[in-house]
Enzyme design. Structure first.
Site, PDB file in Angstrom:
ATOM      1  N   ASN A   9       0.616  -1.213   0.310  1.00 50.94           N
ATOM      2  CA  ASN A   9      -0.154   0.052   0.210  1.00 50.94           C
ATOM      3  C   ASN A   9       0.744   1.171   0.397  1.00 50.94           C
ATOM      4  OD1 ASN A   9      -2.217   1.503   0.745  1.00 50.94           O
ATOM      5  ND2 ASN A   9      -2.297   1.371   2.638  1.00 50.94           N
ATOM      6  N   LYS A  11      -0.374   4.287  -0.277  1.00 50.58           N
ATOM      7  CA  LYS A  11      -0.682   5.355   0.424  1.00 50.58           C
ATOM      8  C   LYS A  11      -0.508   6.744  -0.786  1.00 50.58           C
ATOM      9  CE  LYS A  11      -0.009   3.129   4.833  1.00 50.58           C
ATOM     10  NZ  LYS A  11       0.211   3.232   6.434  1.00 50.58           N
ATOM     11  N   HIS A  92      -9.046   1.210   5.283  1.00 49.06           N
ATOM     12  CA  HIS A  92      -8.343   0.860   6.110  1.00 49.06           C
ATOM     13  C   HIS A  92      -8.654   1.986   7.497  1.00 49.06           C
ATOM     14  CE1 HIS A  92      -3.772   2.644   6.910  1.00 49.06           C
ATOM     15  NE2 HIS A  92      -3.726   0.916   6.330  1.00 49.06           N
ATOM     16  N   GLU A  94      -6.558   4.072   8.313  1.00 45.18           N
ATOM     17  CA  GLU A  94      -6.808   5.841   8.192  1.00 45.18           C
ATOM     18  C   GLU A  94      -7.973   5.973   7.877  1.00 45.18           C
ATOM     19  OE1 GLU A  94      -2.403   4.889   7.646  1.00 45.18           O
ATOM     20  OE2 GLU A  94      -3.230   5.474   5.523  1.00 45.18           O
ATOM     21  N   GLU A 162      -4.766  -5.240  10.403  1.00 45.24           N
ATOM     22  CA  GLU A 162      -4.017  -3.893  10.604  1.00 45.24           C
ATOM     23  C   GLU A 162      -4.049  -3.166  11.925  1.00 45.24           C
ATOM     24  OE1 GLU A 162      -1.489  -2.529   6.583  1.00 45.24           O
ATOM     25  OE2 GLU A 162      -3.697  -1.189   7.482  1.00 45.24           O
ATOM     26  N   GLY A 168       2.955   1.976  10.981  1.00 45.67           N
ATOM     27  CA  GLY A 168       3.801   2.661  10.822  1.00 45.67           C
ATOM     28  C   GLY A 168       4.358   3.088  11.653  1.00 45.67           C
ATOM     29  N   SER A 207       3.511  -2.148  10.338  1.00 44.52           N
ATOM     30  CA  SER A 207       5.041  -2.384  10.906  1.00 44.52           C
ATOM     31  C   SER A 207       5.672  -3.932  10.194  1.00 44.52           C
ATOM     32  CB  SER A 207       5.387  -2.455  12.708  1.00 44.52           C
ATOM     33  OG  SER A 207       4.721  -0.813  12.858  1.00 44.52           O
TER      34      SER A 207
END
Length: 247
Positions: A9, A11, A92, A94, A162, A168, A207
Site C-alpha cells: 500500500n 498510501k 483501512h 486511516e 492491521e 507506521g 510495521s
C-alpha cells in the site's frame, strides 16, 4: 491451499518517477511463488498497470460505493478496473479514522468492488485503547461481520488484520497476539461462509519489514502481508516477498 499474497500500500506517496521501483521489483523477482500486489495512489494506477504488464497485480486504495454520479473527487470501482486494477483496499484504519468510514460504508464499497469484479482487501483492526481494554476480538469480530458482504469467496475477498497501534509506529504485536487474531478470523469466516471461509486469505499488516517478516509468516493462518512504507522500495518489498516465498 491458499496462495500467499504480498500486498503493498503506497498510501499518499509516489510520482511517475518512482515507477522504476516497480520495474526493479519485477526484475529482481521475475517468478515469485506468491501473488504480488501494489496499490498506488489513483494518479499512478494506469501508469503502474502498464509498467507491471501483468507481472504483478495493481489495485486501488479506496473506491466509492456508487458506479458513477455527482461525487466530486471520488473514484468508482469500475473506474479502478478500467485503469487496470484487479484489487482495491477498503476500510483501512486511516480511511475509517480520517474519513469517518463505518462498517456499513465499507460493506457498500465491498459490494461495489464485487460488482466490478475487483477483489476487495477488507481491513480490520483495533486501536491501542481497545486492545488495552481487552476488546480486541470484540472489535475485530464486529468489523469483520459488518464490513464483509454476502457472497465473499477466496476469489473476491481478502481480509487484512492491521492493529491500528502498530501501523507506521515500528511496534509489532507478539506472534501469539497475531496468531490469536488470525485464528479467530479464520473461525469466524468458516462459521459464516462454510468451506469457502477456508479459502479467503488473511493478511497481517502493521510495521511489517524485512527484519520481522520471516517470523510473522510462520504464524498460523497468516497468508501474507499488507505492507505500507516498506513497499515503496523494491529492495525492501523484495525482501518481504522472498520471506513469504520461503514460508
Amino acid at each position: 491451499m491458499r496462495k500467499k499474497l504480498a500486498a503493498g500500500n503506497w498510501k499518499m506517496n509516489g510520482l511517475k518517477a518512482d515507477l522504476h521501483e516497480v520495474a526493479a521489483l519485477i526484475a529482481a523477482h521475475p517468478t515469485p511463488k506468491c501473488d504480488v500486489l501494489l496499490c498506488p495512489p489513483a494518479t499512478l494506477l494506469a501508469a503502474m498497470s502498464m509498467t507491471a504488464a501483468g507481472r504483478i497485480a495493481v489495485g486501488g486504495q479506496d473506491c466509492h460505493m456508487a458506479a458513477s454520479g455527482a461525487h466530486t473527487g471520488d473514484v468508482s470501482a469500475q473506474m479502478l478496473a478500467d485503469a487496470g486494477a484487479h484489487y482495491v483496499i477498503l476500510g483501512h484504519s486511516e480511511r475509517r479514522a480520517d474519513h469517518g468510514e463505518s462498517d456499513e460504508i465499507v460493506l457498500a464499497k465491498a459490494q461495489a468492488a464485487q460488482a466490478a469484479d475487483l477483489t476487495a482487501v477488507i481491513c480490520v483492526g483495533e486501536t491501542e485503547g481497545e486492545r488495552d481494554a481487552g476488546a480486541t476480538l470484540e472489535i475485530i469480530g464486529r468489523q469483520l461481520a459488518g464490513s464483509t458482504p454476502e457472497g465473499a469467496t477466496g476469489a473476491n475477498t481478502v481480509i487484512a488484520y492491521e492493529p491500528v497501534w502498530a501501523i507506521g509506529t515500528g511496534r509489532t504485536p507478539t506472534l501469539e497476539q497475531i496468531a490469536e487474531v488470525h485464528d479467530f478470523l479464520r473461525a469466524r469466516l468458516i462459521e459464516r461462509f462454510g468451506a469457502e471461509g477456508e479459502t479467503i486469505r488473511l493478511l497481517y499488516g502493521g510495521s511489517v519489514k524485512p527484519s520481522n517478516a520471516t517470523e510473522i509468516f510462520a504464524v498460523s493462518n497468516v497468508d501474507g502481508a499488507l505492507v505500507g512504507g516498506a513497499s515503496l522500495k523494491a529492495s525492501d518489498f523484495g525482501a518481504i516477498i522472498a520471506a513469504l516465498d520461503a514460508a
